[in-house]
Scaffold this motif. Sequence first.
Motif, mmCIF file in Angstrom:
data_model
loop_
_atom_site.group_PDB
_atom_site.id
_atom_site.type_symbol
_atom_site.label_atom_id
_atom_site.label_comp_id
_atom_site.label_asym_id
_atom_site.label_seq_id
_atom_site.Cartn_x
_atom_site.Cartn_y
_atom_site.Cartn_z
ATOM 1 N N ALA A 56 -24.022 59.563 13.234
ATOM 2 C CA ALA A 56 -23.132 58.953 14.223
ATOM 3 C C ALA A 56 -22.237 59.975 14.908
ATOM 4 C CB ALA A 56 -22.277 57.865 13.568
ATOM 5 N N TYR A 57 -22.056 61.146 14.289
ATOM 6 C CA TYR A 57 -21.201 62.172 14.875
ATOM 7 C C TYR A 57 -21.957 63.105 15.808
ATOM 8 C CZ TYR A 57 -17.116 60.922 12.118
ATOM 9 O OH TYR A 57 -16.043 60.255 11.598
ATOM 10 N N SER A 79 -30.740 50.725 14.358
ATOM 11 C CA SER A 79 -30.209 49.546 13.681
ATOM 12 C C SER A 79 -28.856 49.108 14.247
ATOM 13 C CB SER A 79 -30.054 49.822 12.185
ATOM 14 O OG SER A 79 -29.021 50.773 11.964
ATOM 15 N N LYS A 80 -28.564 47.845 14.082
ATOM 16 C CA LYS A 80 -27.273 47.298 14.484
ATOM 17 C C LYS A 80 -26.142 47.896 13.643
ATOM 18 C CE LYS A 80 -28.720 44.257 17.581
ATOM 19 N NZ LYS A 80 -28.318 44.315 18.996
ATOM 20 N N ARG A 81 -26.436 48.176 12.378
ATOM 21 C CA ARG A 81 -25.400 48.729 11.509
ATOM 22 C C ARG A 81 -24.971 50.117 11.976
ATOM 23 N NH1 ARG A 81 -26.487 48.970 5.140
ATOM 24 N NH2 ARG A 81 -27.448 50.980 5.632
ATOM 25 N N PHE A 82 -25.922 50.860 12.527
ATOM 26 C CA PHE A 82 -25.598 52.181 13.052
ATOM 27 C C PHE A 82 -24.603 52.058 14.206
ATOM 28 C CE2 PHE A 82 -26.569 55.789 15.927
ATOM 29 C CZ PHE A 82 -26.241 56.820 15.060
ATOM 30 N N LEU A 83 -24.763 51.041 15.038
ATOM 31 C CA LEU A 83 -23.831 50.826 16.140
ATOM 32 C C LEU A 83 -22.422 50.536 15.635
ATOM 33 C CD1 LEU A 83 -25.829 48.724 18.754
ATOM 34 C CD2 LEU A 83 -25.573 51.198 18.577
ATOM 35 N N ARG A 84 -22.344 49.804 14.536
ATOM 36 C CA ARG A 84 -21.024 49.514 13.969
ATOM 37 C C ARG A 84 -20.358 50.803 13.487
ATOM 38 N NH1 ARG A 84 -23.881 44.893 12.058
ATOM 39 N NH2 ARG A 84 -24.281 45.841 10.031
ATOM 40 N N ASN A 85 -21.155 51.741 12.967
ATOM 41 C CA ASN A 85 -20.595 53.025 12.552
ATOM 42 C C ASN A 85 -20.094 53.822 13.754
ATOM 43 O OD1 ASN A 85 -20.940 52.845 9.751
ATOM 44 N ND2 ASN A 85 -23.055 53.517 9.857
ATOM 45 N N LEU A 86 -20.784 53.694 14.865
ATOM 46 C CA LEU A 86 -20.382 54.428 16.062
ATOM 47 C C LEU A 86 -18.998 54.011 16.542
ATOM 48 C CD1 LEU A 86 -23.628 54.574 18.235
ATOM 49 C CD2 LEU A 86 -22.481 56.477 17.110
ATOM 50 N N SER A 87 -18.612 52.766 16.283
ATOM 51 C CA SER A 87 -17.320 52.273 16.763
ATOM 52 C C SER A 87 -16.156 53.038 16.146
ATOM 53 C CB SER A 87 -17.179 50.778 16.446
ATOM 54 O OG SER A 87 -18.154 50.032 17.131
ATOM 55 N N SER A 88 -16.365 53.583 14.948
ATOM 56 C CA SER A 88 -15.286 54.306 14.272
ATOM 57 C C SER A 88 -15.281 55.790 14.594
ATOM 58 C CB SER A 88 -15.412 54.128 12.750
ATOM 59 O OG SER A 88 -16.655 54.649 12.281
ATOM 60 N N PHE A 394 -19.404 60.242 39.611
ATOM 61 C CA PHE A 394 -18.362 59.624 38.788
ATOM 62 C C PHE A 394 -18.584 60.023 37.339
ATOM 63 C CE2 PHE A 394 -21.957 56.793 38.688
ATOM 64 C CZ PHE A 394 -21.993 56.290 37.385
ATOM 65 N N CYS A 395 -17.543 59.970 36.544
ATOM 66 C CA CYS A 395 -17.697 60.283 35.129
ATOM 67 C C CYS A 395 -17.640 58.999 34.308
ATOM 68 C CB CYS A 395 -16.654 61.289 34.664
ATOM 69 S SG CYS A 395 -15.082 60.592 34.189
ATOM 70 N N PHE A 396 -18.283 59.029 33.167
ATOM 71 C CA PHE A 396 -18.262 57.888 32.254
ATOM 72 C C PHE A 396 -18.434 58.405 30.833
ATOM 73 C CE2 PHE A 396 -22.695 58.637 33.124
ATOM 74 C CZ PHE A 396 -23.360 58.365 31.931
ATOM 75 N N GLU A 397 -17.957 57.621 29.898
ATOM 76 C CA GLU A 397 -18.080 57.979 28.487
ATOM 77 C C GLU A 397 -19.393 57.415 27.949
ATOM 78 O OE1 GLU A 397 -15.777 56.987 24.317
ATOM 79 O OE2 GLU A 397 -14.613 57.015 26.172
ATOM 80 N N PRO A 398 -20.312 58.264 27.476
ATOM 81 C CA PRO A 398 -21.584 57.748 26.971
ATOM 82 C C PRO A 398 -21.416 57.119 25.589
ATOM 83 C CG PRO A 398 -21.499 60.122 26.675
ATOM 84 C CD PRO A 398 -20.228 59.736 27.381
ATOM 85 N N ARG A 399 -21.644 55.835 25.513
ATOM 86 C CA ARG A 399 -21.523 55.130 24.228
ATOM 87 C C ARG A 399 -22.685 54.147 24.084
ATOM 88 N NH1 ARG A 399 -16.910 56.637 21.741
ATOM 89 N NH2 ARG A 399 -17.540 55.348 19.999
ATOM 90 N N LEU A 400 -23.054 53.902 22.841
ATOM 91 C CA LEU A 400 -24.185 53.024 22.557
ATOM 92 C C LEU A 400 -23.759 51.639 22.112
ATOM 93 C CD1 LEU A 400 -26.420 55.579 20.590
ATOM 94 C CD2 LEU A 400 -26.708 54.852 22.951
ATOM 95 N N GLU A 401 -22.547 51.533 21.566
ATOM 96 C CA GLU A 401 -22.148 50.277 20.920
ATOM 97 C C GLU A 401 -21.412 49.331 21.851
ATOM 98 O OE1 GLU A 401 -18.449 52.779 20.449
ATOM 99 O OE2 GLU A 401 -20.599 53.035 20.719
ATOM 100 N N ILE A 402 -21.094 49.750 23.079
ATOM 101 C CA ILE A 402 -20.335 48.928 24.001
ATOM 102 C C ILE A 402 -21.301 48.122 24.883
ATOM 103 C CG2 ILE A 402 -18.599 48.915 25.824
ATOM 104 C CD1 ILE A 402 -17.459 49.960 23.306
ATOM 105 N N ALA A 403 -21.081 46.829 24.956
ATOM 106 C CA ALA A 403 -21.913 45.962 25.791
ATOM 107 C C ALA A 403 -21.032 45.194 26.769
ATOM 108 C CB ALA A 403 -22.717 44.988 24.927
ATOM 109 N N PRO A 404 -21.526 44.913 27.987
ATOM 110 C CA PRO A 404 -20.719 44.190 28.981
ATOM 111 C C PRO A 404 -20.373 42.774 28.521
ATOM 112 C CG PRO A 404 -22.739 45.057 29.977
ATOM 113 C CD PRO A 404 -22.839 45.279 28.504
#
Length: 404
Positions: A56-57, A79-88, A394-404
């Motif tokens: 995740a790091y 996995s979905k659990r990996f996305l939850r780890n990304l949030s932290s 434009f700039c944006f933060e690349p993240r996997l766990e954020i959904a609209p």
Amino acid sequence: MKGEASWISGHCFDDMSKDIGDFESFMEQSDDGNKEMAVVSADLILPDDLLERILAYLPIASIFRAGSVCRRWHEIVSSKRFLRNLSSVLSQKPWYFMFTSSDEPVGYAYDPILRKWYGIKLPCIQTPNWFIASSCGLVCFMDNDSRSELHICNPITKGCKKLEEPPGVKFSDYSALSISVNRTSHNYAVSIVKSKQVPGNFFQWDLSIHIYDSETTMWTTSLTEVLTGWRGGDESVICDGVLYFLIYSTGGGTPGNRHRLVTYNLTSRSSPLVRSFILVPGPLTCGRLMNLKEKLVMVGGIGKQDRPDIIKGIGIWVLDGRNWVEVARMPNKFFQGFGELDDVFASSGTDNLIYIQSYGAPALLVFDMNRKLWKWSTKCPVSKKFPLQLFTGFCFEPRLEIAP
């Protein structure tokens, strides 16, 4: 990780999975050179939860590559659990997407960690001249015609959502778009500042503020007001619950005081706006607002004292209360490195990075707020094909766990 749903529907990048070697155990010589020592891969002894936290790091691009190493790693990063780890995990360094066409929304995204450009396709947006705002992994697009079609998307996962049409005048003369995402709940607010000239009166402008709340999925018109001698523009940002936007003089003032900053608290929603006007730091040819760690930062073109509409340099300021604190000025060698820099330019940033780009060339300059360091990006894989070709981004933060 078996049995868990996958969020990956295919690689988002053309070249992220190339040149990936096989991951396997290997043999190496012991110190005395006489015995072979079997070395067991750490991958084989680490439990899934610990391996998830390590992966995740990684930078976003490396996470995609990691999914191609072996079946186990692919199942983990899918996995979905990996996305939850990304949030932290702490925020990723922001990427910069550069449009390379004036007609089609195509281009390349720059990764400042690996210093590479990736060809990615943006969902929802139809032309590069749409209004764009970003926050915490989400990007908001608004069309530049009726200014009533809005989409929220994650450029990495391609998740996209169309918003209801905002209230207020449909064809405003000027509009400023911004978005703010809550990093804990992932709820977000979208704001549009609309400005339209009062018929027959160039000095008076109707200004309205419209807010979308993702929790209620509803728009509200939080303010309508008539400004005299000032109009809205296309520059706004939300920082720590406060909406900031620039307004522009319609005459009657001195040439060096063409800009003002307006602050609007989204909670108390105080008015009239004139009470919240803040002077800008000297004559500016243009100003670009951005949220860096909930601090308002402005990148501005510094105008000449006798000719404030002619740019002589670029400065960076942070708002402290109602006062501006200068952080840096672009060294002349970088300013000259753009060639013939227009009085207006593109600039955006988040976290601790600021990107600055001339509309007339694909050169991209990066400023690190923490290190006070200026640095050119690696060369974008596109060249200028004709004299009037324009570039923006434009700039944006690349993240996997954020959904609209």
